[in-house]
Design an enzyme around this catalytic site. Structure first.
Site, PDB file in Angstrom:
ATOM      1  N   CYS A  82     -21.306 -59.793 -33.558  1.00 22.31           N
ATOM      2  CA  CYS A  82     -19.026 -60.423 -33.874  1.00 22.31           C
ATOM      3  C   CYS A  82     -18.497 -58.406 -34.303  1.00 22.31           C
ATOM      4  CB  CYS A  82     -19.259 -61.502 -34.806  1.00 22.31           C
ATOM      5  SG  CYS A  82     -20.115 -62.583 -34.362  1.00 22.31           S
ATOM      6  N   HIS A 324     -11.728 -66.708 -32.319  1.00 20.21           N
ATOM      7  CA  HIS A 324     -12.865 -65.478 -33.143  1.00 20.21           C
ATOM      8  C   HIS A 324     -13.322 -65.210 -31.537  1.00 20.21           C
ATOM      9  CE1 HIS A 324     -15.680 -63.355 -33.713  1.00 20.21           C
ATOM     10  NE2 HIS A 324     -16.917 -64.517 -34.573  1.00 20.21           N
TER      11      HIS A 324
END
Lengths: 380, 116
Positions: A82, A324
């Site tokens: 991430c 996301h």
């Protein structure tokens, strides 16, 4: 080491959400072309490119950049879970600051729709993953320990979702634009105690891109935003010394970014931080020094981190509102900082913002406390 | 779910001479998983440890039965272990016993029936 000033002179993005008919190359290519157009540069001005993507397979950067007319130049494919997008920005900044290149492109893109049932799993072979330690469960373990150590009320975590979804309602680019109440957050489907569905960010498709330039290639028409510093850190194996409820990798990345920028946390006017889960924002805010240990949850509940508060956190809505798309997230955060620092953030504008910070932290292999964390500091 | 009747014996434990961390095989058969040192000595872990953090998972990947409880627990001398918990929720501080279980568990935590 002498180093040159580095500016963002062009931004582009594809709003995060479901783009079922768009490929990874479509998404990234659109964002890259938009960033070039805003900078007013032809693709031939790009001397190198830094691409962030996690799930798209080998050579994603080259495949994406072909759609933007960028060929032949050095392309680095960055994968750091991430934190991939922040990693690409960090590498690009260093390449320009060091004088290796004058103009470079950063593009982060991810195509997630249809790829997963439920949460993402980056490594299916480690023992904790085989035993069912999901991403929400990792954050839940941190939440439980945070509440235990600080005497916090776990229900107050819902206030992070309430704050960020309210902010997202004012962001035309957000995936979710409907505010939520504390009762709705706490009453949503339980995922991993204490986290409920509305405390977890959504998988998304999307892309974001930046054109970075050395000072000598910047003109006044560019309305430059300067990348003052950045830092990167990696996780450690979870062991006897691990402090659940804190984010050591984020603390390390922040320390390096603050040192590079020559600023301290109290000077930050706004921050986009990694709220993949509500407790993630709390741990991150403390790791970044924007609230003291054990103080971030009180700061959220007291409005200190809301628009108009002491230091607005995720005034763009955060991952909880924007979704996301893992490889795009960190680049998208910098696009948001640039809008804020140029005073072009519309309803979500933080008044008088001159110094801003973006932060990501990526997990995914449960034997480590994180894979990587990255921090970028920008200013005007 | 695993049962002790079908389980093999508890994996042997090692302790690192460099960083003092302890861990059961197969977590790090040749080298310390924390510092990479290969000077490992045999050690016996305490039968009972204490939960450091735990969660009840209610949404899981396809194929897994929910809910289930996961925890990290500390066992003297210097082992922090991750396992599924048998016996329901196990809040922080709960004493748990280390019990052998088949792969991929290798071991699970069992909540002590009479804890303060």
């Amino acid at each position: 080491m002498t180093s040159r000033r580095v500016a963002v002179i062009g931004t582009g993005s594809v709003p995060f959400g479901k783009h079922e008919d768009a490929s990874l190359e479509d998404l990234g290519g659109s964002a890259a072309r938009a960033a070039l157009a805003e900078a007013g540069f032809e693709p031939g001005r790009i001397e190198a490119a830094f691409s962030s993507n996690v799930l798209g397979g080998g050579g994603a950067g080259q495949r994406i950049l072909a759609r933007a007319g960028v060929h032949g130049v050095p392309v680095v494919n960055a994968e750091n879970a991430c934190a991939s997008g922040t990693t690409a920005v960090h590498l690009a900044r260093l390449a320009v600051a060091a004088g290796v290149h004058d103009v470079v492109l950063v593009v982060g893109a991810e195509k997630m729709t249809g790829r997963f049932q439920g949460g993402i799993t980056l490594d299916r072979t480690d023992r904790p993953t085989l035993l069912g330690l999901t991403m929400p469960a990792i954050y839940a373990l941190n939440a439980q320990r945070y509440a235990y150590d600080h005497g916090a009320d776990l229900d107050d975590l819902a206030e992070v979702s309430v704050k960020n979804r309210a902010a997202g309602a004012a962001n035309p680019q957000a995936m979710f634009r409907k505010p939520v109440t504390r009762a709705e957050v706490l009453g949503s489907r339980p995922v991993a105690d204490p986290l409920t569905l509305l405390q977890c960010c959504a998988n998304a498709d999307g892309a974001a891109a930046l054109v970075l330039a050395a000072e000598n290639a910047v003109s006044s028409r560019h309305d430059p935003v300067w990348l003052l510093g950045s830092g990167l850190a990696s996780g450690s194996p979870i062991g006897p010394a691990t402090e659940f409820g804190t984010s050591r990798p984020s603390r390390l990345a922040a320390r390096r970014a603050y040192a590079a920028a020559g600023v301290t946390p109290d000077a930050i006017d706004l921050a986009e931080v990694h709220d993949a889960f509500t407790i993630g924002e709390i741990m991150s805010v403390e790791a970044l020094g924007l609230a003291g240990p054990g103080k971030a949850l009180h700061a959220v509940a007291g409005g200190e981190l809301s628009l108009g508060g002491r230091v607005p956190v995720n005034a763009g809505g955060g991952l909880l509102s924007k979704g996301h798309p893992v490889g795009a997230t960190g680049v998208g955060q910098v696009v948001e900082l640039v809008a804020q620092l140029r005073g072009r953030a519309g309803e979500r504008q933080v008044g008088g913002a001159s110094l801003a910070l973006a932060h990501t932290v990526g997990g995914g292999v449960a034997t480590l406390d994180a894979i990587a964390s990255g921090v970028v500091i920008a200013g005007v | 779910m695993s049962t002790p009747e079908t389980a093999s014996a508890l994996p042997a434990a090692r302790r690192c001479a460099c960083c003092d961390a302890a861990f059961p095989l197969p977590e790090g058969p040749d080298r310390c998983p924390y510092c990479g040192d290969d000077r490992l000595g045999e050690v016996t872990l305490a039968e009972t440890g204490e939960v450091v953090s735990s969660t009840v998972v209610r949404v899981a990947p396809p194929g897994a039965d929910v809910p289930y409880t996961l925890a990290y627990a500390d066992f003297a001398p210097g082992a922090r272990l991750f396992a599924r918990v048998r016996g329901g929720a196990a809040p922080i501080g709960t004493p748990v016993r280390l019990v052998a279980a088949p792969e991929p568990d290798h071991y699970i935590f069992e909540v002590e029936e009479h804890h303060p």
